[in-house]
Every structure is written in C-alpha cells, then in structure tokens.
Design a protein around this motif. Structure first.
Motif, short mmCIF file in Angstrom:
data_model
loop_
_atom_site.label_atom_id
_atom_site.label_comp_id
_atom_site.label_asym_id
_atom_site.label_seq_id
_atom_site.Cartn_x
_atom_site.Cartn_y
_atom_site.Cartn_z
N VAL A 197 -23.67 -24.00 8.23
CA VAL A 197 -25.20 -24.02 8.77
C VAL A 197 -25.01 -24.12 10.13
O VAL A 197 -25.75 -23.58 10.99
CB VAL A 197 -25.99 -25.09 8.17
N ILE A 198 -23.98 -25.06 10.74
CA ILE A 198 -23.72 -25.01 12.13
C ILE A 198 -23.53 -23.95 12.87
O ILE A 198 -23.78 -23.55 13.89
CB ILE A 198 -22.86 -26.16 12.30
N THR A 199 -22.35 -23.29 12.15
CA THR A 199 -21.94 -22.02 12.60
C THR A 199 -22.93 -20.98 13.05
O THR A 199 -23.28 -20.35 13.95
CB THR A 199 -20.94 -21.03 11.78
N ASP A 200 -24.09 -20.83 11.90
CA ASP A 200 -25.02 -19.79 11.96
C ASP A 200 -26.10 -20.12 13.18
O ASP A 200 -26.42 -19.32 14.04
CB ASP A 200 -25.84 -19.75 10.73
N ALA A 201 -26.50 -21.56 13.30
CA ALA A 201 -27.25 -21.93 14.42
C ALA A 201 -26.52 -21.73 15.91
O ALA A 201 -27.28 -21.51 16.72
CB ALA A 201 -27.74 -23.20 13.87
N ALA A 202 -25.35 -21.95 15.90
CA ALA A 202 -24.89 -22.31 17.29
C ALA A 202 -24.59 -20.72 17.74
O ALA A 202 -24.78 -20.42 18.92
CB ALA A 202 -23.53 -22.96 17.25
N LEU A 203 -24.26 -19.78 17.00
CA LEU A 203 -24.20 -18.53 17.40
C LEU A 203 -25.28 -17.75 17.84
O LEU A 203 -25.42 -16.90 18.51
CB LEU A 203 -23.27 -17.57 16.13
N ALA A 204 -26.59 -18.23 16.76
CA ALA A 204 -27.90 -17.47 17.14
C ALA A 204 -28.20 -18.15 18.64
O ALA A 204 -29.06 -17.25 19.52
CB ALA A 204 -28.86 -18.02 16.15
N ALA A 205 -27.97 -19.29 19.06
CA ALA A 205 -28.31 -19.68 20.52
C ALA A 205 -27.55 -18.89 21.33
O ALA A 205 -28.12 -18.50 22.51
CB ALA A 205 -27.82 -21.09 20.58
N THR A 206 -26.26 -18.60 21.24
CA THR A 206 -25.36 -17.64 22.36
C THR A 206 -26.17 -16.42 22.19
O THR A 206 -26.35 -15.85 23.11
CB THR A 206 -24.02 -17.81 21.76
N ARG A 207 -26.60 -15.73 21.26
CA ARG A 207 -27.09 -14.46 21.30
C ARG A 207 -28.43 -14.33 21.94
O ARG A 207 -28.95 -13.56 22.43
CB ARG A 207 -27.48 -13.74 19.75
N ALA A 208 -29.10 -15.52 21.97
CA ALA A 208 -30.34 -15.71 23.11
C ALA A 208 -29.93 -15.36 24.58
O ALA A 208 -31.03 -15.04 25.25
CB ALA A 208 -30.99 -16.87 22.88
N TYR A 209 -28.95 -15.59 24.82
CA TYR A 209 -28.61 -15.41 26.06
C TYR A 209 -27.82 -13.81 26.26
O TYR A 209 -27.16 -13.76 27.31
CB TYR A 209 -27.39 -16.45 26.48
N HIS A 210 -27.82 -13.14 25.11
CA HIS A 210 -27.29 -11.81 25.32
C HIS A 210 -25.79 -11.87 25.35
O HIS A 210 -25.16 -10.89 25.72
CB HIS A 210 -27.97 -10.99 26.35
N ASP A 211 -25.15 -12.92 24.63
CA ASP A 211 -23.59 -13.10 24.68
C ASP A 211 -23.26 -13.02 23.25
O ASP A 211 -23.32 -13.87 22.53
CB ASP A 211 -23.25 -14.50 25.12
N HIS A 212 -22.75 -11.84 22.94
CA HIS A 212 -22.38 -11.25 21.58
C HIS A 212 -20.84 -11.65 21.23
O HIS A 212 -20.43 -11.61 20.21
CB HIS A 212 -22.75 -9.76 21.40
N ALA A 213 -20.20 -11.95 22.47
CA ALA A 213 -18.72 -12.21 22.19
C ALA A 213 -18.30 -13.59 21.07
O ALA A 213 -17.57 -12.99 20.18
CB ALA A 213 -18.03 -12.55 23.48
N PRO A 214 -18.98 -14.59 20.79
CA PRO A 214 -18.89 -15.55 19.98
C PRO A 214 -19.28 -14.98 18.85
O PRO A 214 -18.38 -15.19 17.68
CB PRO A 214 -19.87 -16.77 20.47
N THR A 215 -19.91 -14.35 18.24
CA THR A 215 -20.69 -13.75 17.19
C THR A 215 -19.53 -12.85 16.69
O THR A 215 -19.21 -12.92 15.61
CB THR A 215 -22.11 -13.04 17.09
N VAL A 216 -19.10 -11.88 17.39
CA VAL A 216 -17.98 -10.90 17.18
C VAL A 216 -16.80 -11.68 16.85
O VAL A 216 -16.20 -11.20 15.67
CB VAL A 216 -17.87 -9.88 18.26
N LEU A 217 -16.27 -12.37 17.79
CA LEU A 217 -14.97 -13.00 17.67
C LEU A 217 -14.90 -14.25 16.51
O LEU A 217 -13.73 -14.07 15.89
CB LEU A 217 -14.51 -13.70 18.93
N LEU A 218 -15.83 -14.75 16.20
CA LEU A 218 -15.82 -15.81 15.12
C LEU A 218 -16.18 -15.36 13.91
O LEU A 218 -15.56 -15.65 12.73
CB LEU A 218 -16.55 -17.16 15.90
N GLU A 219 -17.65 -14.98 13.66
CA GLU A 219 -18.04 -14.33 12.77
C GLU A 219 -17.70 -13.18 12.23
O GLU A 219 -17.56 -13.01 10.88
CB GLU A 219 -19.59 -14.48 12.69
N LYS A 220 -17.63 -12.28 12.90
CA LYS A 220 -17.05 -11.15 12.39
C LYS A 220 -15.58 -10.76 12.11
O LYS A 220 -15.35 -10.12 11.50
CB LYS A 220 -17.70 -9.89 13.30
N LEU A 221 -14.74 -11.23 13.14
CA LEU A 221 -13.37 -11.22 13.15
C LEU A 221 -12.56 -12.43 12.55
O LEU A 221 -11.87 -12.12 11.53
CB LEU A 221 -12.99 -10.80 14.56
#
Length: 521
Positions: A145-169
C-alpha cells in the motif's frame, strides 16, 4: 468525426504525455516479460496444485491491497496535479498526510485480519494449505500500500522514473530471481515470501523518492491551457479528499476483483490445477494491461490539469490520441494470439495447452478494451468518482453472476467469458457518461488509422502465416518479424496523423515552430 488540425497537433501537453508514455512503456514491456517469467517459473518448477494455491493466495493479497489503499493513488494524482496547476504547492504536505496516514493504518489492520483469518479463507479456496501462503503474504500488505501511494504522488509531478525503476523493473526482477531460487531448491513453502518479499525494500525506496520530489523547490505550476486561468484553489480538506478517494477505492476493489476473483472462483469450483491453467492464460492479458497502464500513468496528471481549467478540447484531444496509442501498443500483442493460442500456452508446460480457448476469449476482450479507450481514467479525472464506482460495481456484479453460472458448465472458458462481459460493462458505461456530460469520446480519424494498421500487420499477416506454415514456432517468428518491420515503417510514415511527433528528436521538433512561423509570414 473531428479531425486533428495542424495547429493542435504535437502540442506541449501531447509531447509531455508521449515522452512519459515512452518511459512507462519501456518499463511496462520489461515488467510484462518478467511477470510472465515468474508465472512460467512457478508452473514449470512446481505442480499445478501448488501453482494454483500460490496464484489464488496472491489474488486475495492484491484484492486486500486495493481495499487498504482507500483510493489514495487516484486521490493523490488528482489533487496534487490540481494544486500545482493552481500554484498552491504549499498545500501538498497536508494532502500527503491526509492520504498516507489512514491508508497505512488500514493496511496494518487489514493485514492483521488476513493473518488471523487465513485458515477460514483457505477453506474457501478448498485447500487448507493456502493458509500458510496467506499468513506470509499478510505481513507484506502495508508495504504494498505504501509503495502504490508514494509512487502515485511522484506521478502527479510528471516524474515517472520511480514507477518505472521500482514498480516495473526492480520489484518484478527481484520476484523472478527469488522465485527461480526457490524453484531450484524445491521449497514450495517459501514461494509466498519470494513473491511478496520485494515489496519491503521497494516501499522504503518509493517513500524516499516521494519525499525528495514533493519537497523539492522546483515543483511549480505547469503551463496553463487556453480557456481560462484556474482560480486559486483552497487547501484540500480531508472531507474533500476522501469524498473523491473513497468511491475510487471501492471502484478499484471492484476492478481488481474482476481481474482476480475469477481465479478464486475456478479454484473453489474446479480445483487448484484448473486455477493454475486459468491464471497462466490470463498472464498474457497482464501484458496488455501493463501497456495500457503505462499510457494512463503518463496521461492522468495532464488530464487532471486540463480539466482543472475546463479545457475540454485539450482533454478530448489527449483522450483520442491516447486511445489510438493504446490500440497501437496492445493490439499487436493480442491479434497474433488468436491464431497461435496453443503454441503460446505451451510456454507454461505441455499440460497447459488446454487453456488455448481461454486465451482466445481473453485476447478478444483485450482488443475491445483497448478500442474503447481509457474512459475510466478520464471519468475519474473529471471528479466523477461516484459514477466510476457504480460502473465498476455493476461490472463486478456481472462477473460474479456469470462466474457462478458459467464455471460449473464451461470451466475455465466460462470464467474467461464472465471476465470479458465485465470488461465490456466497465468500458461502455464511462464511454456513454463522458459523451453525455462533457462531450468527450475517443473516436476520430486516428482510431481508424491505428486499428487498420494493426489489423493488417498483426491480424491478417499472422493468420496467413498460420494457414500456410502451420501454428509452429517458426511460423510465429516469421509472422512477428515481418509484421513488426512493416508495422514500424507504417507508424513512422503516419507519425503525424497519430500524433507520435513527440517521440522524435528535440532538434526536429525545434524546427517545426520555425516552419510554421515562416509559413504564417
């Protein structure tokens, strides 16, 4: 149908979304391959019964994660993007506290309940051995749950690197390595830890990345789109946040239930071995979902910004272009599966080829899903989360009723048909609602171009190769090689009408405004 004028083509918002989509798509492709590798490692390394137990237990875990999330992922993207548009970045920390504290508490509570009642849930899955898996998975629920919420906050700033590097890779690769290690040892009891363990370090890194991005002084308002400048937005109250997020939470549970409860139903009504077969067939569906999710992650914040200033023309342009891009990304994955389903199912082992009809049903449903666009996301970004909730609950109800009726008669094919019907309901309802309330729809010339190109290179050509060469690995390789070459060449020629100009080099894009100015003079 509306066309795309040169003046609107390749605007800044389209280039930003296109670049974000490329970043997310790179991660999505890797994640799809790695997640497929995890399923292959489990199905080939362990018995069908063991694989079915793990897949059923992880389905319960993911539904519990969606419930504990409380809708914070959509809420954070929606409100943080709007605050940035309004120049009210100072209100961001309060929104983060409003979202994260309750979601973390709910995850701890639900994890404890899952741990305590694992035995009873295992009985529902028709195998008490599943209780061990459920207890181990429950420990990691707060970290998911913490992972999903934290990554959503970064995407609100158009920063997709955290989602890609952590969640996708990062997480999928760690899962693959650990599952393969367990498969080598043969210790089936460690499968749940191997699958869920990576959530812990990923949650720590996601939290750190979120704090780094949201606390940076560079976070400023994005450029506004025509219509009118946004009025200063007051600080988001907890009541306003949860009025948006909680309906989205229930909708998210229903949406994940549609994806996962079929596995649980098959396990309960047909046994763990049949559940493993159904799960294997649905893993190809996940590849398309990752591709669609990549585009949605890139578009969600921009849609919130455009709709915050009531720029319906800009939102509609993004909606239509995004639908065409989604077709271009997902149809090439599923069209060949119609002709080569038995060959693809053989990847999981010889006993899994019986799932070929399931794969065909799923592929057809995924083609329709992509064609109807990302209306669910657009509806959410308009603030209509209650409509979104009703749509997803109706879709889940259709899935549950049809699963109960069809699985005893048709087995895994019945579960696939129930899922396809639920997807149709979930896609058609927002399509009608958006057209009625905002005049938005995903169909224009780009839709027909994208569909025609995909049908030619990945529908007709693989069908011809299968007819002439048989459904062998060599035939599929030849079809994909020729299809990909022709497809990429065609997309390059049609990059203007499909608004793929945002993917070309910056130097080429820099010359475009000069040419327009010269023509205007």
């Amino acid at each position: 149908m509306a066309d795309v004028s040169p003046a609107h083509r390749g605007g800044p918002e389209m280039r930003r979304v296109a670049r974000g989509g490329v970043v997310n798509m790179a991660g999505a492709v890797t994640a799809a391959v790695v997640n497929l590798g995890v399923v292959v490692a489990v199905t080939r390394g362990f018995s069908a019964e063991t694989a079915g137990l793990l897949f059923s237990a992880t389905s319960v875990f993911l539904v519990a994660s969606a419930a504990a999330n409380l809708g914070t992922t959509s809420g954070l993207v929606y409100f943080l993007a709007r605050l940035r548009t309004a120049g009210a970045a100072a209100a961001v920390p309060r929104v983060l506290r409003t979202a994260l504290a309750p979601a973390t508490g709910a995850a701890v509570l639900l994890g404890a309940l899952l741990f305590a009642f694992a035995g009873e849930l295992a009985e529902l899955l028709s195998d008490p051995a599943a209780g061990v898996y459920l207890r181990l998975l429950a420990v990691f629920l707060p970290f998911a749950v913490i992972t999903d919420a934290a990554l959503a906050a970064t995407r609100a700033y158009h920063d997709h690197a955290p989602t890609v590097l952590l969640e996708k890779l990062g997480r999928p690769l760690a899962q693959l390595a650990l599952v393969c290690g367990v498969a080598v040892t043969g210790w089936a009891g460690l499968l749940a830890v191997a699958w869920a363990g990576p959530y812990l370090p990923v949650a720590v890194l996601a939290w750190w990345w979120m704090r780094r991005i949201t606390g940076a002084p560079r976070a400023k308002a994005p450029p506004c789109t025509p219509r009118r400048a946004p009025a200063p937005e007051p600080a988001v109250s907890p009541r306003a946040f949860w009025a948006f997020a909680l309906p989205r939470s229930v909708a998210g549970i229903a949406q994940l239930g549609i994806q996962r409860l079929g596995i649980v139903f098959v396990a309960a009504l047909q046994g763990a071995a049949e559940a493993a077969l159904f799960t294997a067939a649905t893993r190809f569906m996940v590849a398309g979902q990752f591709a669609a999710q990549a585009l949605q992650f890139a578009a969600e914040a921009r849609l919130a910004e455009l709709l915050a200033v009531d720029d319906r023309a800009g939102a509609n342009r993004l909606y239509r272009a995004g639908t065409a891009w989604q077709i271009c990304l997902t149809w090439p994955m599923f069209l060949p599966a119609l002709a080569y389903a038995p060959l693809l199912m053989a990847l999981f082992g010889s006993g899994y080829t019986a799932g070929a009809p399931v794969l065909v049903v799923i592929a057809l449903a995924q083609l329709a899903s992509a064609a109807l666009g990302m209306g669910d996301l657009v509806l959410t970004m308009t603030g209509r989360t209650r409509w979104n909730l009703v749509n997803n609950v109706l879709a889940l109800a259709a899935d549950l009723v049809l699963c109960a009726v069809l699985i005893p008669v048709l087995g895994t094919v019945g579960a696939a048909l129930a899922w396809a019907a639920a997807i149709t309901v979930r896609k058609v309802l927002p399509l009608a609602q958006l057209l009625r309330s905002h005049g938005l729809h995903p169909f224009d010339r780009r839709w027909f171009i994208a569909a025609g190109v995909c049908l030619g290179w990945f529908g007709a050509l693989p069908a011809l190769c299968a007819a002439l060469l048989g459904t062998t690995g060599l035939s599929l390789a030849a079809a994909l090689a020729m299809g990909t070459a022709g497809y990429l060449a065609t997309l390059w020629r049609l990059r203007g009408p499909l608004e793929l100009d945002g993917l070309v080099s910056r130097r080429r894009r820099a010359r475009a405004p000069e040419a327009v100015e010269a023509g205007a003079g």
